[in-house]
Every structure is written in structure tokens, then in C-alpha cells.
Scaffold this active site. Structure first.
Site, PDB file in Angstrom:
ATOM      1  N   HIS A   1       0.090  -0.447  -3.881  1.00 58.12           N
ATOM      2  CA  HIS A   1       0.201  -1.452  -4.935  1.00 58.12           C
ATOM      3  C   HIS A   1      -1.078  -2.288  -5.087  1.00 58.12           C
ATOM      4  CE1 HIS A   1       1.536  -3.485  -1.235  1.00 58.12           C
ATOM      5  NE2 HIS A   1       1.172  -4.632  -1.797  1.00 58.12           N
ATOM      6  N   ASP A   2      -1.819  -2.493  -3.988  1.00 57.24           N
ATOM      7  CA  ASP A   2      -3.032  -3.314  -4.066  1.00 57.24           C
ATOM      8  C   ASP A   2      -4.296  -2.496  -3.852  1.00 57.24           C
ATOM      9  OD1 ASP A   2      -2.170  -5.817  -4.795  1.00 57.24           O
ATOM     10  OD2 ASP A   2      -1.758  -6.469  -2.746  1.00 57.24           O
TER      11      ASP A   2
ATOM     12  N   LYS B   1      -7.896  -3.640  -4.806  1.00 58.54           N
ATOM     13  CA  LYS B   1      -8.627  -4.674  -4.070  1.00 58.54           C
ATOM     14  C   LYS B   1      -9.861  -4.142  -3.360  1.00 58.54           C
ATOM     15  CE  LYS B   1      -4.894  -8.000  -3.228  1.00 58.54           C
ATOM     16  NZ  LYS B   1      -4.075  -8.674  -2.206  1.00 58.54           N
TER      17      LYS B   1
ATOM     18  N   HIS C   1       2.502  -4.601 -11.065  1.00 60.31           N
ATOM     19  CA  HIS C   1       3.281  -5.405 -10.111  1.00 60.31           C
ATOM     20  C   HIS C   1       2.889  -6.880 -10.103  1.00 60.31           C
ATOM     21  CE1 HIS C   1      -0.214  -5.016  -7.452  1.00 60.31           C
ATOM     22  NE2 HIS C   1       0.354  -5.872  -6.608  1.00 60.31           N
TER      23      HIS C   1
END
Length: 526
Positions: A370-371, A374, A425
Site C-alpha cells: 500500500h505504501d 514511499k 488508500h
């Protein structure tokens, strides 16, 4: 591949069921004469079994409690002048029985003229009692049973063809979705139905798999993949001692074989997994069935091998994604177990929200990424312990778009799911999120689920910019943000599953548990 044993010459012949014949007449002598005249009648080696009723009303009760009546002799005039005709209408239109052969008999032809009755009512023959001879009764009965047997055979063939079609559709669906988590079970279910259709007499069937030579050392050693017939009964034990004994015997002889009316198929794979198919009640299988089964069975091991290899690729893919998620979280100095908790909480919440097993498996595999965006964010922003400046916050928000682009070009279901989750998200239910300002159900259900569990887990555990929150405060924030940040129904589902949620947190704890501290503003969450 296997051979069906010939029956023992000393074995008693199986009793054949009789043809059920219903006689409906208010005259006792008609019942007696019919039984006497046809007392030695046989067709295809099957005798007659007579059922009697003296009125149409009594016949209706009997029909409600009895099935498989092949032939009915029905009088016209009984309790009313047209009681027999009304009974015919009841059989055809109310009971919906089109197979039963109906011979109308009357001693008063003027009450039911032959041409009119045959034209207006769905009967198969008309007989004047005063003119009916023993030969006429015999030939009419023979013709009726011959027609009934043909209709029943056609109906059985139709059902078998439907079963072939349904089973084939299931197999095709499984092979066209090889990258889905449930493909192995779908294939097993379709294969089971195909074999059950080939051996049309089978009333119990099950597919199991045994893990190599460890079978004899781990209890029954079998995992049920699919089941049908009586094995579908929740009260039935699919791996009863008798079934397990036959499966183990098949493993020992390493070949498919029949044991009485039971077929056990043996299909080893090069990966060390042996698949077994158990079919009970196949005594009706003929030479054509055996040939079809032999041809069909030779390809099963190859199909299972391909499925296992595909599953191994998918499991490796999932491990790589989970590892990448760990790398992303470690770089931002958040616990590596955060991605595991998010994955399991997402699958748990998906099931609670009504998603099927297939979609929950996708959530479990895809949510760790989901990240992923980053990785493109500078350390000076990602690791900053204090509030971000406006420019830094603009840069931080770019990680959602970047994460979506990482997987957005893939056509694989799992990677497509990862793209959706990464890109959405951070959207909020009320439309105030980023990067697109999506609102409500415009946000994919996967992203709504991950948004909730990601924030829940971030609040409940220490991060570089905050200590862990007490659980009662975390839950209060979820209630406060119900319908604003989060999907209200998903919040309700999470709160209802708190025992299971806390179990996930306990199974994947942080390396060092941070003590709960004073309140930290939720605006600090990235």
C-alpha cells in the site's frame, strides 16, 4: 491404467425394482381382474408392483406419497362423473408428471367420448371396459411401459449431459483463472463433477490429496479439496475410517482401481503431491464409461502438476511483494510487522464485509504494497519527526500516485489490486482525501479496507513521529471518523471483529513495544 474386477459367478444377482402400476377404480372387481391378468407380466426383467385407489381423492393422497409410478389405469366415473378426468389434469398440471403413462378406462363411454377425451386430455390410451380383453390389457401395458422407459432414459441422459456441461464449465473457469488463489479447488470440483457424470450411478464423491510418503505418518494424511453428493452433508465425515482405509490402500498399490462399487483414482505429480479421487456407488458403470474414464484420467496428473507449479509461482510472487513491503516500512522506520498486520487485518475485514475467499486472498497478497510509493520520497521528509511544511506535504502525497504507477500497467489480478490499493488508500469516504478526492463507493472496496486498517494499526503502534495510542482512544477515533474518513459499514465490521483483530496484533507484535502515551493529533498521520 486400472481394471474393473468381474463379478463373482457365485454372487447373487441384484434385485431389480418393479414397475409401479396404479389402478384407480371404484369397482373392486376391476382391481382383481387387472392384478390377475397381469400377474406374470415382466418387461426388461422387471415385474409389476400394483398400487390401488378406489377414488380420485384417495389416488391424490397416494400420488403425493409415492414417486416413480410408471403407469396408471384410471376410471372416469367415480365419486363424480368426471373424477377421473380431473385426476388426469391434477397429474399433468399440478404434479407436473409428464412421464407417467395414463390409460383411461370407462364402462360408460357416453360420459367420456373417446375422441373428445384423447383430444382434450393428455392421456396415452383409452379403453372401454366392456370390450377390453386380456390381450388388449397386456399389449397396452407393454406399450405404455416401453414408452415410459424411453422417456425416463431420455431424462436421465439430459441430466447427465447437463452435469457434463456444468462440470466442463467449472474446469474451464479454473484453467482460465490459474493465477487466482482458488483455482486448484475450482479445478478439483469441476473434475469431480466430470467423473461423477461419466459414472452416472455415483452417489458419493470426493477429491483429496495426500502429501507424498508422509501420508501414513500423519493420521489420515489427507486434505479434502472438493466433495459432492452425500459427502456435502455437514453431518457426514468425508474421511471416515472406511474411506481413509480405501485411500491408504490406493496409495500403497499406487494405481487407480475399483473396490466393489467404489472407484479410487490415483494421480501422482512430480512435485511429490498425490491426488486421490474417491467415487462411491459406481456399480452402473459400463464399458464405455470405463474407456472414457481411462482416457480422461491419463491427463489429470499433468493438469494437477501445472496447477501446483502455478501456485508455487504465485506464492513466490506474494513473498516478494511482502518482502518489498517490509523494505518500504523499514526505510520509514516503522515496524516490519506493520505490513503483515495490515495484510491479515485486511483479509479479516474483507471476509467480515462479505467478500468471497478469492477477493480476501487478493487483499492478503496485495495490501503489503500500500505504501510502495514511499521509496521515491526523500529521507528528509519521510523520516522527519515533526510536522511537515506545505511543500513537504505536497511531496509526501505524491507517494499514492507513484505507488499506483508501479503496478498500474500489469494485467495480473494481484498486481492490479496492489495498484488500486496504493493509489486510493489515502482517499477519504467524505471526498476530502488524496490524490483524486474520490468519495464513498467511488473508492474501491480494497482501498477502503486498507485505509481503515492502516490507520488503525498506525495509531495502535509507535511510529517515529508518535508513541502508541491506548486502544480505547484508537477505537473512539474510528467511531468519530465513521462516515468521514472511513466507510461506516467497514468501521462497524471492524468493531464487531475486535477479538480476531486483537489476535492478529498479538501474533505480529512490534520488536519493541512502546508504552501508550499522551494524545497525539491525528493530523500527524501520513
Amino acid at each position: 491404467m486400472f481394471k474393473k474386477p468381474a463379478p463373482s459367478p457365485d454372487a447373487p444377482a441384484a434385485a431389480v425394482p418393479p414397475w409401479r402400476v396404479l389402478v384407480v377404480d371404484d369397482a373392486a372387481e376391476v382391481h382383481s381382474i387387472t392384478r390377475l391378468t397381469l400377474s406374470d407380466f415382466e418387461y426388461l426383467g422387471r415385474p409389476l408392483a400394483f398400487l390401488g385407489a378406489t377414488s380420485a381423492a384417495e389416488a391424490r393422497e397416494l400420488l403425493a406419497a409415492t414417486t416413480d409410478i410408471a403407469l396408471a389405469f384410471i376410471d372416469v366415473v367415480m365419486e363424480t362423473d368426471h373424477a377421473g378426468l380431473d385426476l388426469v389434469t391434477h397429474i399433468r398440471n399440478v404434479l407436473g408428471d409428464r412421464n407417467m403413462r395414463i390409460i383411461l378406462r370407462t364402462g360408460q363411454p357416453g360420459m367420456a367420448p373417446e375422441r373428445q377425451v384423447i383430444r382434450d386430455f393428455e392421456i396415452n390410451d383409452y379403453m372401454n371396459k366392456t370390450q377390453a380383453s386380456a390381450d388388449k390389457l397386456y399389449t397396452s401395458t407393454l406399450a405404455a411401459l416401453r414408452a415410459y422407459d424411453g422417456l425416463v432414459t431420455l431424462e436421465r441422459s439430459r441430466r447427465q449431459l447437463e452435469c457434463y456441461r456444468d462440470g466442463l464449465e467449472t474446469v474451464i473457469e479454473a484453467t482460465s483463472n490459474l493465477f487466482e488463489q482458488r483455482s486448484l479447488r475450482l479445478f478439483a470440483s469441476g473434475l469431480l463433477r466430470q467423473l461423477s457424470a461419466m459414472l452416472a450411478g455415483a452417489h458419493q464423491s470426493m477429491i483429496v490429496r495426500a502429501h507424498g510418503v508422509s501420508v501414513m505418518q500423519t493420521g489420515s494424511g489427507f486434505e479434502v479439496l472438493a466433495k459432492a453428493g452425500r459427502f456435502d452433508d455437514p453431518q457426514a465425515d468425508p474421511l471416515s475410517p472406511q474411506v481413509a482405509q480405501r485411500l491408504q490402500a490406493c496409495m500403497a498399490r499406487q494405481r487407480s482401481a475399483f473396490d466393489g462399487d467404489t472407484f479410487v483414482g490415483y494421480f501422482p505429480t512430480r512435485s511429490g503431491v498425490t491426488n486421490l479421487i474417491y467415487l462411491d456407488g459406481v456399480q452402473g458403470a459400463g464399458a464405455v464409461d470405463m474407456r472414457l474414464l481411462d482416457i480422461f484420467s491419463k491427463n489429470i496428473s499433468i493438469a494437477f502438476e501445472n496447477l501446483y507449479l502455478d501456485r508455487e509461482v504465485r506464492e513466490t510472487q506474494a513473498e516478494i511483494i511482502a518482502t518489498l513491503g517490509d523494505v518500504v516500512e523499514t526505510r520509514s522506520k516503522e515496524t516490519a510487522n506493520h505490513v503483515r498486520r495490515v495484510a491479515h487485518l485486511s483479509a479479516l475485514l474483507g471476509a467480515a464485509a462479505g467478500l468471497d475467499e478469492e477477493h480476501c486472498s487478493l487483499l492478503l497478497a496485495a495490501s503489503p504494497m500500500h505504501d510502495v510509493g514511499k521509496v521515491a520520497i526523500p529521507d528528509s521528509i519521510l523520516l522527519k519527526p515533526g510536522p511537515l511544511t506545505d511543500d513537504e506535504w505536497v511531496c509526501m502525497k505524491e507517494h499514492a500516485r507513484i505507488g499506483e504507477e508501479v503496478f498500474g500497467r500489469s494485467t495480473r489480478p494481484m498486481l492490479r489490486a496492489a495498484a488500486i490499493i496504493a493509489g486510493q488508500h489515502h482517499e477519504k469516504y467524505d471526498g476530502t482525501g488524496y490524490p483524486r478526492g474520490l468519495r464513498g463507493e467511488e473508492i474501491h472496496i480494497f482501498a477502503r479496507i486498507v485505509a481503515l486498517v492502516d490507520v488503525f494499526d498506525a495509531l495502535a503502534h509507535a511510529r517515529c513521529y508518535k508513541p502508541a495510542w491506548p486502544m480505547d482512544r484508537v477505537l473512539q477515533l474510528l467511531r468519530d471518523e465513521r462516515g468521514r474518513h472511513f466507510d461506516p459499514q467497514l468501521v462497524d465490521c471492524l468493531l464487531a471483529e475486535m477479538d480476531a483483530v486483537l489476535d492478529v496484533l498479538a501474533r505480529y507484535p512490534d520488536g519493541t513495544q512502546a508504552a501508550a502515551a499522551a494524545a497525539v493529533a491525528p493530523a500527524g498521520l501520513h
